[in-house]
Design an enzyme around this catalytic site. Structure first.
Site, PDB file in Angstrom:
ATOM      1  N   ASP A  53       0.896  -1.232   0.191  1.00 20.34           N
ATOM      2  CA  ASP A  53      -0.074  -0.102  -0.056  1.00 20.34           C
ATOM      3  C   ASP A  53       0.769   1.296   0.056  1.00 20.34           C
ATOM      4  O   ASP A  53       0.360   2.311  -0.067  1.00 20.34           O
ATOM      5  CB  ASP A  53      -1.086   0.064   1.318  1.00 20.34           C
ATOM      6  CG  ASP A  53      -0.345  -0.200   2.512  1.00 20.34           C
ATOM      7  OD1 ASP A  53       0.832  -0.131   2.739  1.00 20.34           O
ATOM      8  OD2 ASP A  53      -1.054  -0.055   3.689  1.00 20.34           O
ATOM      9  N   GLU A 191       8.938  -4.312  10.772  1.00 22.70           N
ATOM     10  CA  GLU A 191       9.370  -2.778  10.270  1.00 22.70           C
ATOM     11  C   GLU A 191       9.931  -2.073  11.501  1.00 22.70           C
ATOM     12  O   GLU A 191       9.276  -1.593  12.375  1.00 22.70           O
ATOM     13  CB  GLU A 191       8.179  -2.152   9.593  1.00 22.70           C
ATOM     14  CG  GLU A 191       8.537  -0.825   8.921  1.00 22.70           C
ATOM     15  CD  GLU A 191       7.598  -0.357   7.987  1.00 22.70           C
ATOM     16  OE1 GLU A 191       6.685  -1.142   7.274  1.00 22.70           O
ATOM     17  OE2 GLU A 191       8.017   0.867   7.341  1.00 22.70           O
TER      18      GLU A 191
HETATM   19  O1  KIV Z   1       3.672  -1.047   1.778  1.00 17.49           O
HETATM   20  C1  KIV Z   1       4.505  -1.352   1.721  1.00 17.49           C
HETATM   21  O2  KIV Z   1       5.731  -1.346   0.920  1.00 17.49           O
HETATM   22  C2  KIV Z   1       5.307  -2.229   2.838  1.00 17.49           C
HETATM   23  C3  KIV Z   1       6.598  -2.405   2.794  1.00 17.49           C
HETATM   24  C4  KIV Z   1       7.442  -1.431   3.472  1.00 17.49           C
HETATM   25  C5  KIV Z   1       6.805  -3.466   3.989  1.00 17.49           C
HETATM   26  O3  KIV Z   1       4.234  -2.626   3.833  1.00 17.49           O
END
Ligand code: KIV
Length: 273
Positions: A53, A191
């Site tokens: 997202d 994260e």
């Molecule tokens: O939306 C995204 O790109 C993510 C990654 C940073 C893990 O959730």
């Protein structure tokens, strides 16, 4: 006879990722949001593409990941799936399509799987969404969890700083990681948490962890492709390694193209019919 090309390379599955953890082979994951990037990333040999997202930021120009809709995510995922011949394609459940109740979450997950052809979904959060994860997994849909800095909760956190530095939050994260594994998650994104905590979580789980800003001890790593290719110049956190400077390369190419047109150097006789 079908003209569709079929790759003879074996498709990566959630089982493959499990085996990779057991064998100590690190998992490589990158984001993609369209057919062209998906094709390049898949051909280069990536294990997992995440239709993140983060498309809300890097593709649609929003400040946060909150505004992107389920329809937009499905659109991105459809394009990515068409380009990905070998890797596992995981699609983010966007903000607002699973926080309500289990039924709502299951309905959204089914829409993603049915309409995009993706292979799995990803959801942010711990104990509060464990029942929804169980329901979705029981429907046969693989779920990747996401703990630590969960950008869909940015207005609750108030900052993108490292999470779980304090003992209490670290303890909750360790418990949540176990709960997500028990709920049936096949992998877990960690994260922006301290490296030692990510190590502890990774060693205590059977499912693989995939880190972003979580140090080297995770079972795999993920970056946002536009960040690691240097398409975005402004975003430069400590955890980001830039593998190219595409912003500068693209700007230079486009400037030369404009110049050639203005100078009437393009197209030449050879480039004309
Ligand atoms: O939306 C995204 O790109 C993510 C990654 C940073 C893990 O959730």
């Amino acid at each position: 006879m079908s003209t569709a090309k079929k790759s003879n390379k074996k498709r990566i599955t959630t089982n493959t990722l499990h085996e990779m953890k057991q064998e100590g082979e690190k998992i490589a994951m990158l984001t993609a949001y369209d057919f062209s990037f998906s094709t390049i990333i898949d051909s280069a040999g990536i294990d997992v593409i995440l239709v993140g997202d983060s498309a809300s930021n890097v593709i649609h120009g929003h400040e946060t990941t909150l505004p992107i809709t389920l329809d937009q995510m499905i659109d991105h995922a459809c394009a990515v799936v068409r380009g990905a011949k070998r890797c596992l394609v995981v699609v983010d459940m966007p903000f607002g399509c699973y926080q309500g109740d289990e039924q709502n979450a299951l309905k959204s997950a089914i829409r993603i799987m049915k309409e995009s052809g993706g292979h799995a979904i990803k959801m942010e959060g711990g104990r509060h969404i464990a029942d929804s994860i169980k329901r979705i997994v029981n429907a046969g849909i693989p779920v990747m969890g996401h703990l630590g800095l969960t950008p869909q909760s940015i207005y609750q956190f108030g900052t993108y700083a490292v999470r779980a530095k304090e003992e209490l939050e670290a303890q909750i994260l360790i418990e949540d990681a176990k709960l997500l594994q028990e709920a049936g998650c096949f992998a877990l994104v960690l994260e922006k948490i301290p490296s030692n905590l990510a190590k502890q979580v990774s060693e205590s789980l059977e499912i693989p962890t995939i880190g972003i800003g979580a140090g080297p001890h995770c079972d795999g790593q993920v970056l946002v492709t536009h960040d690691m290719l240097g398409i975005n110049k402004e975003f430069s956190p400590k955890f980001l390694r830039r593998y190219a400077s595409l912003h500068d390369i693209m700007t230079d190419a486009i400037s030369r193209y404009i110049e050639d047109i203005k100078n009437q150097d393009f197209p030449t006789q050879e480039e004309s019919y």
